[in-house]
Design a protein around this motif. Structure first.
Motif, PDB file in Angstrom:
ATOM      1  N   TYR A  58     -27.849  48.172 -13.978  1.00 56.21           N
ATOM      2  CA  TYR A  58     -28.810  48.639 -12.969  1.00 56.21           C
ATOM      3  C   TYR A  58     -29.433  49.968 -13.385  1.00 56.21           C
ATOM      4  N   VAL A  59     -28.615  50.894 -13.908  1.00 57.95           N
ATOM      5  CA  VAL A  59     -29.125  52.202 -14.340  1.00 57.95           C
ATOM      6  C   VAL A  59     -30.085  52.034 -15.517  1.00 57.95           C
ATOM      7  N   LEU A  60     -29.655  51.282 -16.546  1.00 55.52           N
ATOM      8  CA  LEU A  60     -30.520  51.060 -17.699  1.00 55.52           C
ATOM      9  C   LEU A  60     -31.777  50.283 -17.306  1.00 55.52           C
ATOM     10  N   GLY A  61     -31.617  49.348 -16.379  1.00 54.02           N
ATOM     11  CA  GLY A  61     -32.773  48.577 -15.926  1.00 54.02           C
ATOM     12  C   GLY A  61     -33.825  49.446 -15.269  1.00 54.02           C
ATOM     13  N   ASN A  62     -33.401  50.429 -14.493  1.00 52.20           N
ATOM     14  CA  ASN A  62     -34.355  51.346 -13.863  1.00 52.20           C
ATOM     15  C   ASN A  62     -35.054  52.222 -14.894  1.00 52.20           C
ATOM     16  N   LEU A  63     -34.325  52.622 -15.931  1.00 47.74           N
ATOM     17  CA  LEU A  63     -34.952  53.404 -16.997  1.00 47.74           C
ATOM     18  C   LEU A  63     -35.978  52.564 -17.755  1.00 47.74           C
ATOM     19  N   ILE A  64     -35.620  51.314 -18.019  1.00 48.10           N
ATOM     20  CA  ILE A  64     -36.571  50.396 -18.670  1.00 48.10           C
ATOM     21  C   ILE A  64     -37.796  50.201 -17.787  1.00 48.10           C
ATOM     22  N   PHE A  65     -37.576  50.009 -16.488  1.00 48.11           N
ATOM     23  CA  PHE A  65     -38.672  49.806 -15.541  1.00 48.11           C
ATOM     24  C   PHE A  65     -39.611  51.011 -15.544  1.00 48.11           C
ATOM     25  N   MET A  66     -39.042  52.225 -15.593  1.00 47.43           N
ATOM     26  CA  MET A  66     -39.860  53.449 -15.609  1.00 47.43           C
ATOM     27  C   MET A  66     -40.737  53.501 -16.861  1.00 47.43           C
ATOM     28  N   LEU A  67     -40.136  53.218 -18.021  1.00 48.29           N
ATOM     29  CA  LEU A  67     -40.900  53.239 -19.271  1.00 48.29           C
ATOM     30  C   LEU A  67     -41.965  52.141 -19.276  1.00 48.29           C
ATOM     31  N   ALA A  68     -41.600  50.973 -18.765  1.00 51.00           N
ATOM     32  CA  ALA A  68     -42.531  49.839 -18.772  1.00 51.00           C
ATOM     33  C   ALA A  68     -43.724  50.076 -17.852  1.00 51.00           C
ATOM     34  N   SER A  69     -43.554  50.893 -16.816  1.00 56.88           N
ATOM     35  CA  SER A  69     -44.647  51.127 -15.869  1.00 56.88           C
ATOM     36  C   SER A  69     -45.855  51.779 -16.532  1.00 56.88           C
ATOM     37  N   PHE A  70     -45.628  52.494 -17.654  1.00 56.93           N
ATOM     38  CA  PHE A  70     -46.754  53.119 -18.356  1.00 56.93           C
ATOM     39  C   PHE A  70     -47.669  52.077 -18.997  1.00 56.93           C
ATOM     40  N   LEU A  71     -47.167  50.846 -19.168  1.00 53.79           N
ATOM     41  CA  LEU A  71     -47.985  49.792 -19.750  1.00 53.79           C
ATOM     42  C   LEU A  71     -49.128  49.382 -18.823  1.00 53.79           C
ATOM     43  N   ASP A  72     -48.955  49.592 -17.511  1.00 61.42           N
ATOM     44  CA  ASP A  72     -49.982  49.168 -16.555  1.00 61.42           C
ATOM     45  C   ASP A  72     -51.316  49.860 -16.820  1.00 61.42           C
ATOM     46  N   LYS A  73     -51.287  51.196 -16.958  1.00 64.26           N
ATOM     47  CA  LYS A  73     -52.528  51.940 -17.187  1.00 64.26           C
ATOM     48  C   LYS A  73     -53.144  51.562 -18.528  1.00 64.26           C
ATOM     49  N   PHE A  74     -52.288  51.398 -19.545  1.00 68.15           N
ATOM     50  CA  PHE A  74     -52.792  51.017 -20.858  1.00 68.15           C
ATOM     51  C   PHE A  74     -53.454  49.644 -20.795  1.00 68.15           C
ATOM     52  N   TYR A  75     -52.812  48.719 -20.104  1.00 69.94           N
ATOM     53  CA  TYR A  75     -53.369  47.360 -19.998  1.00 69.94           C
ATOM     54  C   TYR A  75     -54.673  47.365 -19.200  1.00 69.94           C
ATOM     55  N   ASP A  76     -54.676  48.042 -18.038  1.00 67.89           N
ATOM     56  CA  ASP A  76     -55.873  48.048 -17.188  1.00 67.89           C
ATOM     57  C   ASP A  76     -57.073  48.663 -17.903  1.00 67.89           C
ATOM     58  N   LYS A  77     -56.830  49.703 -18.703  1.00 69.50           N
ATOM     59  CA  LYS A  77     -57.917  50.421 -19.355  1.00 69.50           C
ATOM     60  C   LYS A  77     -58.418  49.711 -20.603  1.00 69.50           C
ATOM     61  N   ASN A  78     -57.518  49.083 -21.361  1.00 63.54           N
ATOM     62  CA  ASN A  78     -57.884  48.587 -22.680  1.00 63.54           C
ATOM     63  C   ASN A  78     -57.880  47.065 -22.832  1.00 63.54           C
ATOM     64  N   LEU A  79     -57.025  46.347 -22.076  1.00 61.63           N
ATOM     65  CA  LEU A  79     -56.812  44.939 -22.377  1.00 61.63           C
ATOM     66  C   LEU A  79     -57.132  43.973 -21.236  1.00 61.63           C
ATOM     67  N   ARG A  80     -57.419  44.483 -20.053  1.00 59.31           N
ATOM     68  CA  ARG A  80     -57.646  43.588 -18.914  1.00 59.31           C
ATOM     69  C   ARG A  80     -58.832  42.661 -19.145  1.00 59.31           C
ATOM     70  N   LYS A  81     -59.849  43.160 -19.832  1.00 56.58           N
ATOM     71  CA  LYS A  81     -61.067  42.363 -20.041  1.00 56.58           C
ATOM     72  C   LYS A  81     -60.803  41.139 -20.912  1.00 56.58           C
ATOM     73  N   LEU A  82     -59.703  41.157 -21.686  1.00 54.10           N
ATOM     74  CA  LEU A  82     -59.390  39.998 -22.522  1.00 54.10           C
ATOM     75  C   LEU A  82     -59.061  38.769 -21.674  1.00 54.10           C
ATOM     76  N   ASN A  83     -58.479  38.986 -20.499  1.00 55.12           N
ATOM     77  CA  ASN A  83     -58.131  37.888 -19.594  1.00 55.12           C
ATOM     78  C   ASN A  83     -59.218  37.620 -18.561  1.00 55.12           C
ATOM     79  N   GLN A  84     -60.223  38.474 -18.534  1.00 58.93           N
ATOM     80  CA  GLN A  84     -61.242  38.407 -17.483  1.00 58.93           C
ATOM     81  C   GLN A  84     -62.347  37.439 -17.885  1.00 58.93           C
ATOM     82  N   LYS A  85     -62.427  36.315 -17.190  1.00 58.32           N
ATOM     83  CA  LYS A  85     -63.448  35.312 -17.489  1.00 58.32           C
ATOM     84  C   LYS A  85     -64.794  35.691 -16.883  1.00 58.32           C
TER      85      LYS A  85
END
Length: 347
Positions: A58-85
């Motif tokens: 549970y502790v390690l999972g929360n740390l992973i979740f925190m690090l993974a949350s930074f992917l959201d901004k990167f995806y929204d800014k740079n990669l979202r258009k790849l899936n956008q029809k």
């Protein structure tokens, strides 16, 4: 228990506990030696072992979740258009337009500016952002459905839980890969890195589906009950012209010393300075408190006088003088790179 409660717990289980359990299992096999067990003794009972495993996971999972949350901004800014029809992103824009009938970000920001909670410069900087919003549209839709339709929220949360699971797996497999490469195990390190890339692709695909599903459900519900929406308010910000006028600064006085001497009648009449940069206050209207003259010292632009529900334009150029009577309202347009600089004299 409502459906939304169930799928929120599923989100936590998939995005926190499972990736944490995978990392705990991996680290246990790699690091847990006799010397380490002296510091962290191995529980004797099966219950104790499972309890320790779940706590660490549970502790390690929360740390992973925190690090993974930074992917959201990167995806929204740079990669979202790849899936956008849809190249125009109409689902998002339509949902945001409906949202503005419930919570108008521009109107709220204008009110905050009028009440002095934020400065005019911060307000105008915020207005230049085409995606400006006080509450993220995707999050706001979830909050809306939480109160109005928990069943619709459960549908959104189901897809969101899947996306967050794969988002956490990206970090988990990257950790596996980094350690394996350090141990010179290139084969398995490469395999884990490829798994991380595949998980990232799947995460992006599911994140896009979750947001689009939310927008589409909200649009559908909005058109089923159109009378519930309010008429959008006027987004124009009205301010007092005193917000613009500043005391004469030394560099300003030095630059326009001759004009100031002439207009101030040898210093007998107090003057104020006003400077408009390009595009500044483009959506603002100013109300004049006293009769006054505006002397243009440099730059070109347009004064737009609002009177009798009509707009009258006056061209501005150096040495031009514009008179405003008390209680009149005006706006200004400056599309040139050069600043518009004025001396203002009250009567």
């Amino acid at each position: 228990m409502k459906p939304s409660d169930f799928f929120i717990s599923v989100t936590d289980f998939f995005s926190v506990l499972l990736p944490g359990a995978m990392l705990t299992w991996f680290l246990n096999g790699v690091f847990y030696s006799h010397s380490l067990s002296v510091i962290f003794p191995i529980p004797v009972s099966e219950t104790g072992k499972w309890g320790a495993f779940l706590v660490v996971a549970y502790v390690l999972g929360n740390l992973i979740f925190m690090l993974a949350s930074f992917l959201d901004k990167f995806y929204d800014k740079n990669l979202r258009k790849l899936n956008q029809k849809d190249p125009y992103d109409l689902a998002y824009k339509t949902a945001r337009n409906i949202q503005s009938n419930f919570i108008n970000s521009d109107e709220l920001a204008s009110e905050l500016t009028r009440n002095g909670f934020i400065s005019i410069s911060h307000y105008n900087e915020w207005r230049t952002n085409p995606k400006r919003e006080i509450i993220n549209t995707f999050k706001w839709i979830q909050y809306y459905f939480q109160f109005k339709h928990p069943e619709a929220l459960a549908e959104i949360k189901r897809t969101e839980a899947d996306s967050k699971f794969f988002r956490s797996l990206v970090i988990t497999f990257l950790m596996f890969s980094i350690f394996l490469f350090r141990e010179q195990n290139s084969l398995y390190g490469t395999i884990c890195f490829l798994f991380a890339l595949l998980c990232f692709y799947r995460y992006g695909e599911l994140r896009f589906k979750a947001t689009e599903k939310a927008y589409q459900l909200f649009i559908t519900y909005g058109n089923l009950e159109p009378k519930e929406f309010k008429i959008p308010v006027d987004k124009t910000l009205t301010l007092k012209e005193t917000e613009l006028k500043k005391e004469l600064k030394s560099d300003f006085t030095k630059e326009f010393a001759a004009q100031i001497e002439h207009i101030s009648e040898a210093g007998l009449v107090p003057l104020k300075q006003v400077v408009f940069e390009k595009g500044m206050f483009a959506d603002s209207t100013f109300k004049v408190e006293k009769d006054q003259n505006w002397y243009c010292l440099s730059g070109k632009g347009i004064f737009i006088l609002h009177q009798n529900n009509q707009k009258v334009e006056y061209f501005i150029q150096p040495n031009s003088i514009t008179y405003f009577s008390a209680n009149s309202e005006f706006s200004i347009a400056n599309s040139h790179d050069d600043s518009l600089k004025f001396l203002v004299k009250d009567f």
